[in-house]
Design a protein around this motif. Structure first.
Motif, PDB file in Angstrom:
ATOM      1  N   THR A 294      22.405  42.506  43.611  1.00 44.14           N
ATOM      2  CA  THR A 294      21.455  43.375  44.305  1.00 44.14           C
ATOM      3  C   THR A 294      22.023  43.817  45.645  1.00 44.14           C
ATOM      4  OG1 THR A 294      19.603  42.193  43.268  1.00 44.14           O
ATOM      5  CG2 THR A 294      19.106  43.552  45.201  1.00 44.14           C
ATOM      6  N   LYS A 295      22.545  42.873  46.384  1.00 47.78           N
ATOM      7  CA  LYS A 295      23.145  43.195  47.680  1.00 47.78           C
ATOM      8  C   LYS A 295      24.287  44.203  47.532  1.00 47.78           C
ATOM      9  CE  LYS A 295      24.311  40.804  51.017  1.00 47.78           C
ATOM     10  NZ  LYS A 295      25.071  39.873  51.865  1.00 47.78           N
ATOM     11  N   GLU A 296      25.144  43.964  46.570  1.00 49.01           N
ATOM     12  CA  GLU A 296      26.293  44.851  46.354  1.00 49.01           C
ATOM     13  C   GLU A 296      25.837  46.247  45.963  1.00 49.01           C
ATOM     14  OE1 GLU A 296      28.444  42.757  43.388  1.00 49.01           O
ATOM     15  OE2 GLU A 296      29.439  41.390  44.817  1.00 49.01           O
ATOM     16  N   TYR A 297      24.816  46.327  45.113  1.00 53.92           N
ATOM     17  CA  TYR A 297      24.312  47.623  44.663  1.00 53.92           C
ATOM     18  C   TYR A 297      23.787  48.443  45.839  1.00 53.92           C
ATOM     19  CZ  TYR A 297      21.314  51.101  42.465  1.00 53.92           C
ATOM     20  OH  TYR A 297      20.716  52.287  42.111  1.00 53.92           O
ATOM     21  N   PHE A 298      22.971  47.822  46.691  1.00 54.49           N
ATOM     22  CA  PHE A 298      22.364  48.582  47.776  1.00 54.49           C
ATOM     23  C   PHE A 298      23.342  48.839  48.915  1.00 54.49           C
ATOM     24  CE2 PHE A 298      18.528  47.448  45.524  1.00 54.49           C
ATOM     25  CZ  PHE A 298      17.778  48.622  45.637  1.00 54.49           C
ATOM     26  N   SER A 299      24.365  48.005  49.070  1.00 57.22           N
ATOM     27  CA  SER A 299      25.388  48.294  50.069  1.00 57.22           C
ATOM     28  C   SER A 299      26.218  49.496  49.637  1.00 57.22           C
ATOM     29  CB  SER A 299      26.281  47.078  50.280  1.00 57.22           C
ATOM     30  OG  SER A 299      27.014  46.752  49.105  1.00 57.22           O
ATOM     31  N   ASP A 300      26.420  49.641  48.318  1.00 59.13           N
ATOM     32  CA  ASP A 300      27.150  50.807  47.799  1.00 59.13           C
ATOM     33  C   ASP A 300      26.313  52.080  47.929  1.00 59.13           C
ATOM     34  OD1 ASP A 300      29.291  49.231  47.141  1.00 59.13           O
ATOM     35  OD2 ASP A 300      28.730  48.996  45.030  1.00 59.13           O
ATOM     36  N   VAL A 301      25.007  51.951  47.695  1.00 59.89           N
ATOM     37  CA  VAL A 301      24.120  53.112  47.755  1.00 59.89           C
ATOM     38  C   VAL A 301      24.002  53.644  49.173  1.00 59.89           C
ATOM     39  CG1 VAL A 301      21.729  53.911  47.456  1.00 59.89           C
ATOM     40  CG2 VAL A 301      22.820  52.496  45.687  1.00 59.89           C
ATOM     41  N   PHE A 302      23.883  52.709  50.130  1.00 56.50           N
ATOM     42  CA  PHE A 302      23.641  53.120  51.506  1.00 56.50           C
ATOM     43  C   PHE A 302      24.877  52.951  52.386  1.00 56.50           C
ATOM     44  CE2 PHE A 302      19.478  51.759  49.815  1.00 56.50           C
ATOM     45  CZ  PHE A 302      18.811  52.971  49.946  1.00 56.50           C
TER      46      PHE A 302
END
Length: 409
Positions: free
Chosen positions: A401-409
């Motif tokens: 989850t952390k990795e996904y949202f760090s990539d998105v933002f």
């Protein structure tokens, strides 16, 4: 019985969600049901479905015996003195509302005090707000320590000779804090107040002895302890229940009905108007049998091991905030948390894609969310069928989850 054998008794756990094996970590909201409970409900409807108490035919007698037999199982489960002190309700919410609507409104006047805490579930806040409005009583809150626990010094400071009712959750559904109910009850009684306990999050996980706790009322729900939804229990001391008026009126709860006046049945039936929750009570009784076969001490020890493991593993994730006591000895089997920069609903959505079920939101505890200075949190809650592998999958999902949202933002 080891945890893998226990898991085999819960059919719902043997499935995939979104292409992944189900990891169910939403037990504080509701628990899953073992085969024995499911079969007991089916057997009632297949073999002896009937109304209780009023009929003299065979099916009615079998249903009545099973219904009242379940009441005796509840009595033993919480160590009440008599089945007269065990009222079947729709759940914890209904039970607490009954005390607030019947006992509180009849016994409170202007200048009296009701004491609760900031960690209460809405079902242990709103009924007391309404009782205070109706009677002119004052609603007071016990403050919380920085780690989300209650200090007995603060309890003594908050409860006064004007306090008439103290109503506290046994285990917080957000913080996991286990409150010192016995000690709080002693302080309440020393000041002439009664002690009400919200046991929704404690009765499924630990031995309950209402006489040892010395509480005057204790409420809990079936669906959080392997039983059916729609059924719960209000325990009340006989001397209080006898002097309380029912809050629902109609069939079943009456003794005599005239044109202008009516009288009520004796305890416990005067509080169970209408056709009762027969199948639910029977299912609750079987759930109690199941939990006692496993052993409440064994369940508590298993959950303590899980929460200690979860606290360690989750605290290793950078950017995560865990709420409630850091000491696993001071908390029950749940962990509430937030990931910096990610909304709890987004956390829950990504985890669901991995087959992991957690809860996200304010958890029916908005005053506590305000105290924590957050709008919402995510919560993973454990039960007797969860494993350390479930927690490992949760941790893996949170990292993703952390990795996904760090990539998105």
């Amino acid at each position: 019985m080891n945890v893998q054998d226990i898991r085999k008794l819960f059919p719902i756990l043997d499935q995939e969600v979104n292409g992944n094996p189900l990891v169910y970590l939403d037990n504080a909201a509701t628990s899953q049901k073992p085969i024995s409970v499911i079969e007991a409900l089916e057997k009632y409807y297949r073999e002896y479905n009937s109304n209780v108490h009023r009929g003299v035919h065979t099916l009615g007698t079998r249903a009545t015996d099973a219904y009242e037999g379940a009441r005796e199982k509840v009595r033993k489960f919480i160590n009440a003195k008599s089945t007269e002190e065990v009222i079947f309700t729709r759940g914890t919410t209904t039970a607490l509302n009954m005390v607030a609507a019947s006992y509180a409104r009849a016994n409170l006047t202007k200048g009296d005090e009701i004491v609760i805490s900031y960690m209460e579930h809405h079902s242990n806040i709103i009924p007391w707000q309404q009782a205070a409005k109706h009677t002119g009583a004052t609603l007071k809150y016990i403050p919380l320590q920085e780690d989300g626990t209650i200090s007995l010094d603060d309890v003594r400071e908050t409860i006064t000779q004007n306090t008439k009712i103290v109503s506290i959750v046994h285990v917080s559904n957000v913080l996991g804090s286990i409150n010192p109910i016995k000690e709080i009850a002693k302080i309440a009684h020393e000041n002439g107040a009664i002690m009400v306990v919200d046991g929704a999050q404690s009765a499924p996980h630990m031995k309950i002895d209402v006489q040892d706790l010395d509480c005057d009322f204790f409420a809990f729900s079936s669906h959080k302890m392997c039983g059916p939804t729609g059924i719960g229990v209000l325990y009340g001391r006989k001397e209080f229940l006898e002097n309380m008026e029912p809050v629902e009126f109609g069939g079943e709860m009456i003794d005599f009905v005239g044109l202008y006046e009516s009288t009520w049945k004796e305890l416990p039936w005067k509080f169970e108007g209408g056709t009762p929750i027969i199948a639910g009570a029977i299912g609750l009784g079987v759930a109690i049998d199941f939990l006692q076969e496993i052993g409440l001490d064994n369940i508590l020890a298993h959950e303590h091991k899980l929460v200690a493991y979860a606290l360690k593993k989750l605290s290793e994730i950078e950017g995560i905030t865990i709420y409630g006591p850091k000491d696993p000895d001071k908390r029950a089997g749940l962990v509430t948390f937030n990931i910096e920069g990610v909304h709890p609903h987004d956390v829950a959505t990504v985890l669901d894609a991995e087959g992991i079920a957690v809860r996200a939101g304010h958890h029916c505890a908005q005053p506590l969310m305000k105290w924590l200075d957050v709008s919402a949190t995510a919560r993973a809650s454990f039960y007797l069928y969860n494993t350390e592998d479930d927690i490992d999958k949760l941790v893996k999902g949170l990292v993703k989850t952390k990795e996904y949202f760090s990539d998105v933002f």
